[in-house]
Design a protein around this motif. Structure first.
Motif, PDB file in Angstrom:
ATOM      1  N   SER A  66       4.608  13.014  12.354  1.00  0.00           N
ATOM      2  CA  SER A  66       5.953  12.636  11.922  1.00  0.00           C
ATOM      3  C   SER A  66       5.970  11.355  11.096  1.00  0.00           C
ATOM      4  CB  SER A  66       6.865  12.457  13.141  1.00  0.00           C
ATOM      5  OG  SER A  66       6.332  11.493  14.037  1.00  0.00           O
ATOM      6  N   ASP A  67       4.835  10.620  11.074  1.00  0.00           N
ATOM      7  CA  ASP A  67       4.781   9.344  10.357  1.00  0.00           C
ATOM      8  C   ASP A  67       3.879   9.374   9.130  1.00  0.00           C
ATOM      9  OD1 ASP A  67       6.459   8.188  12.277  1.00  0.00           O
ATOM     10  OD2 ASP A  67       4.765   7.640  13.557  1.00  0.00           O
ATOM     11  N   ILE A  68       3.430  10.555   8.729  1.00  0.00           N
ATOM     12  CA  ILE A  68       2.525  10.651   7.578  1.00  0.00           C
ATOM     13  C   ILE A  68       3.236  10.191   6.302  1.00  0.00           C
ATOM     14  CG2 ILE A  68       1.142  12.192   6.146  1.00  0.00           C
ATOM     15  CD1 ILE A  68       0.834  14.015   8.568  1.00  0.00           C
ATOM     16  N   PRO A  69       2.702   9.179   5.614  1.00  0.00           N
ATOM     17  CA  PRO A  69       3.340   8.692   4.388  1.00  0.00           C
ATOM     18  C   PRO A  69       2.966   9.554   3.186  1.00  0.00           C
ATOM     19  CG  PRO A  69       1.384   7.400   4.827  1.00  0.00           C
ATOM     20  CD  PRO A  69       1.534   8.364   5.988  1.00  0.00           C
ATOM     21  N   ASP A  70       3.817   9.568   2.174  1.00  0.00           N
ATOM     22  CA  ASP A  70       3.511  10.309   0.948  1.00  0.00           C
ATOM     23  C   ASP A  70       2.338   9.659   0.220  1.00  0.00           C
ATOM     24  OD1 ASP A  70       5.510  12.167   1.316  1.00  0.00           O
ATOM     25  OD2 ASP A  70       7.011  10.960   0.277  1.00  0.00           O
ATOM     26  N   SER A  71       2.287   8.319   0.291  1.00  0.00           N
ATOM     27  CA  SER A  71       1.206   7.578  -0.375  1.00  0.00           C
ATOM     28  C   SER A  71       1.107   6.190   0.238  1.00  0.00           C
ATOM     29  CB  SER A  71       1.480   7.469  -1.885  1.00  0.00           C
ATOM     30  OG  SER A  71       2.695   6.765  -2.127  1.00  0.00           O
ATOM     31  N   ILE A  72       0.035   5.488  -0.109  1.00  0.00           N
ATOM     32  CA  ILE A  72      -0.174   4.113   0.352  1.00  0.00           C
ATOM     33  C   ILE A  72      -0.136   3.206  -0.873  1.00  0.00           C
ATOM     34  CG2 ILE A  72      -1.812   2.492   1.370  1.00  0.00           C
ATOM     35  CD1 ILE A  72      -0.742   4.366   3.445  1.00  0.00           C
ATOM     36  N   VAL A 114      -5.598  12.293   8.041  1.00  0.00           N
ATOM     37  CA  VAL A 114      -5.128  12.926   6.804  1.00  0.00           C
ATOM     38  C   VAL A 114      -5.547  12.077   5.616  1.00  0.00           C
ATOM     39  CG1 VAL A 114      -3.142  14.083   7.832  1.00  0.00           C
ATOM     40  CG2 VAL A 114      -2.881  11.755   6.981  1.00  0.00           C
ATOM     41  N   ASN A 115      -5.742  12.744   4.481  1.00  0.00           N
ATOM     42  CA  ASN A 115      -6.038  12.036   3.247  1.00  0.00           C
ATOM     43  C   ASN A 115      -4.730  11.707   2.541  1.00  0.00           C
ATOM     44  OD1 ASN A 115      -8.841  12.238   3.574  1.00  0.00           O
ATOM     45  ND2 ASN A 115      -8.879  14.260   2.654  1.00  0.00           N
ATOM     46  N   VAL A 116      -4.561  10.447   2.196  1.00  0.00           N
ATOM     47  CA  VAL A 116      -3.322  10.001   1.560  1.00  0.00           C
ATOM     48  C   VAL A 116      -3.641   9.356   0.212  1.00  0.00           C
ATOM     49  CG1 VAL A 116      -1.302   8.512   1.798  1.00  0.00           C
ATOM     50  CG2 VAL A 116      -2.255   9.616   3.805  1.00  0.00           C
ATOM     51  N   THR A 117      -2.821   9.654  -0.783  1.00  0.00           N
ATOM     52  CA  THR A 117      -3.010   9.111  -2.123  1.00  0.00           C
ATOM     53  C   THR A 117      -2.782   7.604  -2.145  1.00  0.00           C
ATOM     54  OG1 THR A 117      -2.261  11.178  -3.130  1.00  0.00           O
ATOM     55  CG2 THR A 117      -2.237   9.221  -4.522  1.00  0.00           C
ATOM     56  N   VAL A 118      -3.633   6.882  -2.877  1.00  0.00           N
ATOM     57  CA  VAL A 118      -3.485   5.444  -3.063  1.00  0.00           C
ATOM     58  C   VAL A 118      -2.685   5.209  -4.339  1.00  0.00           C
ATOM     59  CG1 VAL A 118      -4.698   3.283  -3.549  1.00  0.00           C
ATOM     60  CG2 VAL A 118      -5.626   4.880  -1.861  1.00  0.00           C
ATOM     61  N   ASN A 119      -1.533   4.553  -4.199  1.00  0.00           N
ATOM     62  CA  ASN A 119      -0.658   4.264  -5.335  1.00  0.00           C
ATOM     63  C   ASN A 119      -0.775   2.790  -5.693  1.00  0.00           C
ATOM     64  OD1 ASN A 119       1.501   4.633  -7.243  1.00  0.00           O
ATOM     65  ND2 ASN A 119       2.865   3.656  -5.753  1.00  0.00           N
ATOM     66  N   LEU A 120      -1.239   2.499  -6.906  1.00  0.00           N
ATOM     67  CA  LEU A 120      -1.439   1.115  -7.328  1.00  0.00           C
ATOM     68  C   LEU A 120      -0.136   0.512  -7.846  1.00  0.00           C
ATOM     69  CD1 LEU A 120      -4.842   1.453  -9.230  1.00  0.00           C
ATOM     70  CD2 LEU A 120      -4.419   1.109  -6.789  1.00  0.00           C
ATOM     71  N   THR A 121       0.170  -0.702  -7.378  1.00  0.00           N
ATOM     72  CA  THR A 121       1.387  -1.385  -7.811  1.00  0.00           C
ATOM     73  C   THR A 121       1.028  -2.745  -8.417  1.00  0.00           C
ATOM     74  OG1 THR A 121       1.733  -2.481  -5.668  1.00  0.00           O
ATOM     75  CG2 THR A 121       2.700  -0.289  -5.967  1.00  0.00           C
ATOM     76  N   GLY A 122       1.933  -3.262  -9.248  1.00  0.00           N
ATOM     77  CA  GLY A 122       1.702  -4.565  -9.875  1.00  0.00           C
ATOM     78  C   GLY A 122       0.863  -4.460 -11.127  1.00  0.00           C
ATOM     79  N   ASP A 123       0.882  -5.511 -11.927  1.00  0.00           N
ATOM     80  CA  ASP A 123       0.099  -5.572 -13.167  1.00  0.00           C
ATOM     81  C   ASP A 123      -1.072  -6.523 -12.975  1.00  0.00           C
ATOM     82  OD1 ASP A 123       1.864  -3.861 -14.581  1.00  0.00           O
ATOM     83  OD2 ASP A 123       3.257  -5.529 -14.848  1.00  0.00           O
ATOM     84  N   SER A 124      -2.265  -5.988 -13.090  1.00  0.00           N
ATOM     85  CA  SER A 124      -3.475  -6.783 -12.881  1.00  0.00           C
ATOM     86  C   SER A 124      -3.617  -7.895 -13.929  1.00  0.00           C
ATOM     87  CB  SER A 124      -4.702  -5.866 -12.945  1.00  0.00           C
ATOM     88  OG  SER A 124      -5.879  -6.604 -13.117  1.00  0.00           O
ATOM     89  N   VAL A 125      -3.968  -9.086 -13.448  1.00  0.00           N
ATOM     90  CA  VAL A 125      -4.212 -10.221 -14.337  1.00  0.00           C
ATOM     91  C   VAL A 125      -5.355  -9.891 -15.291  1.00  0.00           C
ATOM     92  CG1 VAL A 125      -4.959 -12.628 -14.458  1.00  0.00           C
ATOM     93  CG2 VAL A 125      -3.417 -11.883 -12.629  1.00  0.00           C
ATOM     94  N   GLY A 126      -6.380  -9.240 -14.741  1.00  0.00           N
ATOM     95  CA  GLY A 126      -7.541  -8.886 -15.547  1.00  0.00           C
ATOM     96  C   GLY A 126      -7.211  -7.923 -16.668  1.00  0.00           C
ATOM     97  N   VAL A 127      -6.320  -6.976 -16.405  1.00  0.00           N
ATOM     98  CA  VAL A 127      -5.920  -6.013 -17.434  1.00  0.00           C
ATOM     99  C   VAL A 127      -5.152  -6.709 -18.548  1.00  0.00           C
ATOM    100  CG1 VAL A 127      -4.471  -3.999 -17.910  1.00  0.00           C
ATOM    101  CG2 VAL A 127      -5.907  -4.036 -15.872  1.00  0.00           C
ATOM    102  N   SER A 128      -4.293  -7.669 -18.187  1.00  0.00           N
ATOM    103  CA  SER A 128      -3.525  -8.402 -19.188  1.00  0.00           C
ATOM    104  C   SER A 128      -4.433  -9.245 -20.079  1.00  0.00           C
ATOM    105  CB  SER A 128      -2.487  -9.306 -18.513  1.00  0.00           C
ATOM    106  OG  SER A 128      -3.114 -10.309 -17.731  1.00  0.00           O
ATOM    107  N   GLU A 129      -5.642  -9.535 -19.577  1.00  0.00           N
ATOM    108  CA  GLU A 129      -6.615 -10.299 -20.356  1.00  0.00           C
ATOM    109  C   GLU A 129      -7.580  -9.391 -21.112  1.00  0.00           C
ATOM    110  OE1 GLU A 129      -8.421 -12.688 -17.356  1.00  0.00           O
ATOM    111  OE2 GLU A 129      -6.787 -14.158 -17.304  1.00  0.00           O
TER     112      GLU A 129
END
Length: 199
Positions: free
Chosen positions: A132-138, A99-114
């Motif tokens: 039965s174990d399919i996640p909503d996102s990763i 199955v194709n699962v959406t990638v959910n990005l977490t955290g604030d990138s150091v590079g973006v803050s710069e």
């Protein structure tokens, strides 16, 4: 699991009529089921979809038989914001599937803050998992990414918890240098070239 979504057989010539009466033309195929053209009640289907999620398992009532399915594909009318066709894959709850699962990005990138720019060229990955174990996102943590860094499947394969079908070089996230700096460098290079030409 959600309530059973009722279906009815359909004639392909009646698609427009079905949509106008609150039904979505669809097709169901897969495990222990011959491919069938059906129609599902839009309100019931959308409600169930919200309950189980894009990759969740739902039940369809096909000819009086309750069938476990996942939404394989769908088409939408962008202008009207409504689904106009759906493909359902009947599944065996005991067997794994891709199955194709959406990638959910977490955290604030150091590079973006710069001042860097975070880009996500691919927003989904393909995993192998039991229904039965399919996640909503990763969730993938990007807090450690600096300007110039690239995150590929190879970097997260051992952290995801599911077998990933995509190649190692499949790019998920990049943090590029600010455009302002790039434009400034290009301008300076052009100026130096012009000065050299004049001399």
């Amino acid at each position: 699991m959600s309530t059973v979504v009722k279906t009815q057989k359909r004639d392909k010539k009646e698609n427009a009529k079905l949509r106008n009466s609150g039904f979505i033309p669809a097709i169901v195929y897969g495990f222990e089921l011959e491919s069938q053209s059906i129609a599902v009640n839009e309100k019931d289907f959308v409600k169930t979809l919200r309950e189980v999620g894009r990759n969740g398992v739902m039940k369809l009532d096909v000819d009086g038989k309750s069938v476990n399915v996942v939404l394989s594909d769908y088409q939408t009318n962008i202008l009207k914001g409504q689904m106009i066709h759906a493909d359902f894959l009947a599944i065996n709850m005991k067997e794994e599937l891709e199955v194709n699962v959406t990638v959910n990005l977490t955290g604030d990138s150091v590079g973006v803050s710069e001042g860097g720019m975070l880009q996500q060229p691919n927003r989904e990955i393909t995993i192998t998992v039991k229904p039965s174990d399919i996640p909503d996102s990763i969730d993938i943590d990007v807090s450690g990414m600096a300007i110039g860094d690239t995150l590929t499947v190879a970097d997260v394969r051992d952290k995801v918890g599911y077998p990933i079908s995509n190649d190692d070089d499949y790019t998920l996230v990049t943090v590029s240098a600010p455009r302002v700096e790039l434009e400034t460098e290009e301008t300076e290079t052009e100026s130096e070239t012009e000065e050299t030409t004049e001399e």
